[in-house]
Design a protein around this motif. Structure first.
Motif, mmCIF file in Angstrom:
data_model
loop_
_atom_site.group_PDB
_atom_site.id
_atom_site.type_symbol
_atom_site.label_atom_id
_atom_site.label_comp_id
_atom_site.label_asym_id
_atom_site.label_seq_id
_atom_site.Cartn_x
_atom_site.Cartn_y
_atom_site.Cartn_z
ATOM 1 N N ALA A 90 0.824 -1.211 0.000
ATOM 2 C CA ALA A 90 0.000 0.000 0.000
ATOM 3 C C ALA A 90 0.858 1.261 0.000
ATOM 4 O O ALA A 90 0.421 2.320 -0.476
ATOM 5 C CB ALA A 90 -0.922 -0.015 1.210
ATOM 6 N N ASN A 91 2.084 1.157 0.507
ATOM 7 C CA ASN A 91 2.996 2.298 0.547
ATOM 8 C C ASN A 91 3.910 2.377 -0.677
ATOM 9 O O ASN A 91 4.816 3.215 -0.713
ATOM 10 C CB ASN A 91 3.849 2.247 1.815
ATOM 11 N N GLY A 92 3.680 1.499 -1.653
ATOM 12 C CA GLY A 92 4.444 1.554 -2.889
ATOM 13 C C GLY A 92 5.752 0.797 -2.885
ATOM 14 O O GLY A 92 6.546 0.912 -3.823
ATOM 15 N N HIS A 93 6.003 -0.017 -1.848
ATOM 16 C CA HIS A 93 7.224 -0.801 -1.795
ATOM 17 C C HIS A 93 7.046 -2.094 -2.597
ATOM 18 O O HIS A 93 5.969 -2.693 -2.595
ATOM 19 C CB HIS A 93 7.579 -1.132 -0.343
ATOM 20 N N ILE A 94 8.110 -2.534 -3.259
ATOM 21 C CA ILE A 94 8.036 -3.717 -4.117
ATOM 22 C C ILE A 94 7.933 -4.981 -3.271
ATOM 23 O O ILE A 94 8.786 -5.244 -2.418
ATOM 24 C CB ILE A 94 9.270 -3.800 -5.030
ATOM 25 N N HIS A 210 13.098 -4.178 1.836
ATOM 26 C CA HIS A 210 11.700 -4.009 2.247
ATOM 27 C C HIS A 210 11.146 -2.622 1.964
ATOM 28 O O HIS A 210 9.934 -2.428 2.018
ATOM 29 C CB HIS A 210 11.568 -4.321 3.737
ATOM 30 N N ARG A 211 12.011 -1.647 1.633
ATOM 31 C CA ARG A 211 11.506 -0.297 1.392
ATOM 32 C C ARG A 211 11.781 0.222 -0.015
ATOM 33 O O ARG A 211 11.595 1.410 -0.301
ATOM 34 C CB ARG A 211 12.077 0.668 2.436
ATOM 35 N N THR A 212 12.179 -0.648 -0.917
ATOM 36 C CA THR A 212 12.466 -0.219 -2.290
ATOM 37 C C THR A 212 11.190 0.156 -3.029
ATOM 38 O O THR A 212 10.206 -0.588 -3.016
ATOM 39 C CB THR A 212 13.184 -1.337 -3.065
ATOM 40 N N ILE A 213 11.228 1.315 -3.697
ATOM 41 C CA ILE A 213 10.146 1.701 -4.603
ATOM 42 C C ILE A 213 10.658 1.584 -6.036
ATOM 43 O O ILE A 213 11.873 1.628 -6.282
ATOM 44 C CB ILE A 213 9.615 3.121 -4.298
ATOM 45 N N PRO A 214 9.755 1.427 -7.023
ATOM 46 C CA PRO A 214 10.195 1.123 -8.391
ATOM 47 C C PRO A 214 11.144 2.140 -8.997
ATOM 48 O O PRO A 214 12.042 1.777 -9.772
ATOM 49 C CB PRO A 214 8.871 1.063 -9.168
ATOM 50 N N HIS A 215 10.978 3.422 -8.671
ATOM 51 C CA HIS A 215 11.796 4.473 -9.269
ATOM 52 C C HIS A 215 13.276 4.300 -8.938
ATOM 53 O O HIS A 215 14.146 4.704 -9.713
ATOM 54 C CB HIS A 215 11.339 5.842 -8.757
ATOM 55 N N GLU A 216 13.582 3.705 -7.795
ATOM 56 C CA GLU A 216 14.966 3.577 -7.342
ATOM 57 C C GLU A 216 15.779 2.619 -8.199
ATOM 58 O O GLU A 216 17.000 2.749 -8.286
ATOM 59 C CB GLU A 216 14.992 3.097 -5.889
ATOM 60 N N ILE A 217 15.122 1.645 -8.812
ATOM 61 C CA ILE A 217 15.867 0.599 -9.529
ATOM 62 C C ILE A 217 15.657 0.658 -11.047
ATOM 63 O O ILE A 217 16.054 -0.253 -11.764
ATOM 64 C CB ILE A 217 15.513 -0.796 -8.989
#
Length: 326
Positions: A90-94, A210-217
């Motif tokens: 829900a927070n956008g994490h993968i 546990h806190r990666t969002i798509p933009h980072e990778i």
């Protein structure tokens, strides 16, 4: 995390050395890592990925239903067209990464080893009134990779997922040994991983935490469609894309070739100017030995790390190349 219970029968091939950790169950290599890399780079041979999970979704509503859950636009996915997709919190994490293809009756996906049970539990909880069935087919089907440029024919009737990096085959598990006999030479997972790092392709559980969002990778566009309707975590994706920058970014590292040991997953990344006791600015995600580039790695670092800064990965000097813009 429950992995497939059986070891690959291809571990009986000459020279096979079992992989460890997340890739347990298949061969790390078959005696010559660099030769196996060159074989794949030349478009010959294959890689045994039979430890990966296989999930199948059938039913008349399979594409429209998955479209509501995934980051990718799949409601009108053409038969035979490969795509990548994520499931976010829900927070956008993968949380999950799926590598998909639809054969006209079934959506086939392969996923990281041991993640299929948790994925299926989530999918089952979201079925509601939709006409879909979700099944774990890992015991029946093995993923096999043919590299880009391979002219080898896929066995008749086998579902194929074709991408710029090669073809993934959903092969009946009982056919693994006969396939190997006719499509060799086999290359191990270490050779496959070396080419993956060279190609800057992130992998769930390696380039993510546990806190990666798509933009980072760097998967906006390839696994995340920005012009589709709601899915869990979309608000974070839209907000970061439109209003801000991700807190971290994926980088490619050229490592000092004089070091005997490669940095391990999770080893700290620091500014070289600050030395080994400097503040941690990120961590190594995957480090490999490449047949042409030497030791290389991917790492996740804070967005504000200067793009031209010399770094230390673990205890190894490293020069960075930009993958995700700061």
């Amino acid at each position: 995390m429950q992995r497939h219970s059986k070891l690959s029968p291809l571990l009986s091939l000459p020279g096979a050395v079992p992989a460890e950790g997340r890739d347990e169950g298949v061969a790390a290599h078959y005696g010559d890592l660099f030769r196996e890399q060159r074989t794949l780079a030349d478009g010959t041979g294959f890689v045994d990925l039979s430890h990966r999970g296989v999930v199948a979704v059938t039913g008349a509503d399979r594409l429209s239903w998955l479209h509501l859950l995934l980051t990718q636009h799949v409601s009108a996915l053409p038969v035979g067209q490969a795509t990548d997709a994520l499931i976010l919190s829900a927070n956008g994490h993968i949380e999950h990464a799926l590598y998909l293809v639809d054969d006209g009756e079934t959506v086939w996906a392969h996923v990281e080893p041991g993640t299929q049970a948790e994925l299926i539990a989530y999918l089952e909880s979201m079925k509601f009134f939709y006409r879909v069935d979700v099944a774990d087919r890992t015991d029946d089907f093995a993923v096999v990779h043919l590299p880009a440029g391979s002219i080898a024919a896929a066995p008749e009737g086998v579902v194929v997922r074709e991408t710029a990096h090669g073809r993934d085959l959903f092969l009946p598990r009982a056919d693994l040994e006969s396939f190997a006999a006719s499509h060799g030479p086999a290359a191990g997972i270490l050779a496959y991983e070396a080419l993956r790092v060279e190609q800057h392709r992130p992998r769930l559980g390696f380039e993510t935490d546990h806190r990666t969002i798509p933009h980072e990778i760097g998967v906006i566009g390839s696994a995340v469609h920005l012009q589709k309707g709601c899915y869990r975590g979309q608000e974070t994706v839209a907000r970061v894309h439109n209003l801000g920058k991700p807190p971290r970014r994926l980088v490619f590292l050229h490592l000092d070739g004089s070091e005997v040991h490669l940095p391990a997953h999770g080893d700290p990344v620091r500014l070289a100017a600050d030395g080994a006791e400097g503040r941690q600015l990120g961590f190594v995600t995957t480090a490999v030995r490449h047949h042409e580039l030497g030791p290389i790695a991917l790492a996740l670092v804070k967005r504000n790390v200067p793009v031209d800064a010399e770094l230390i990965a673990g205890t190894t000097a490293a020069a960075q190349e930009t993958i995700v813009e700061p």
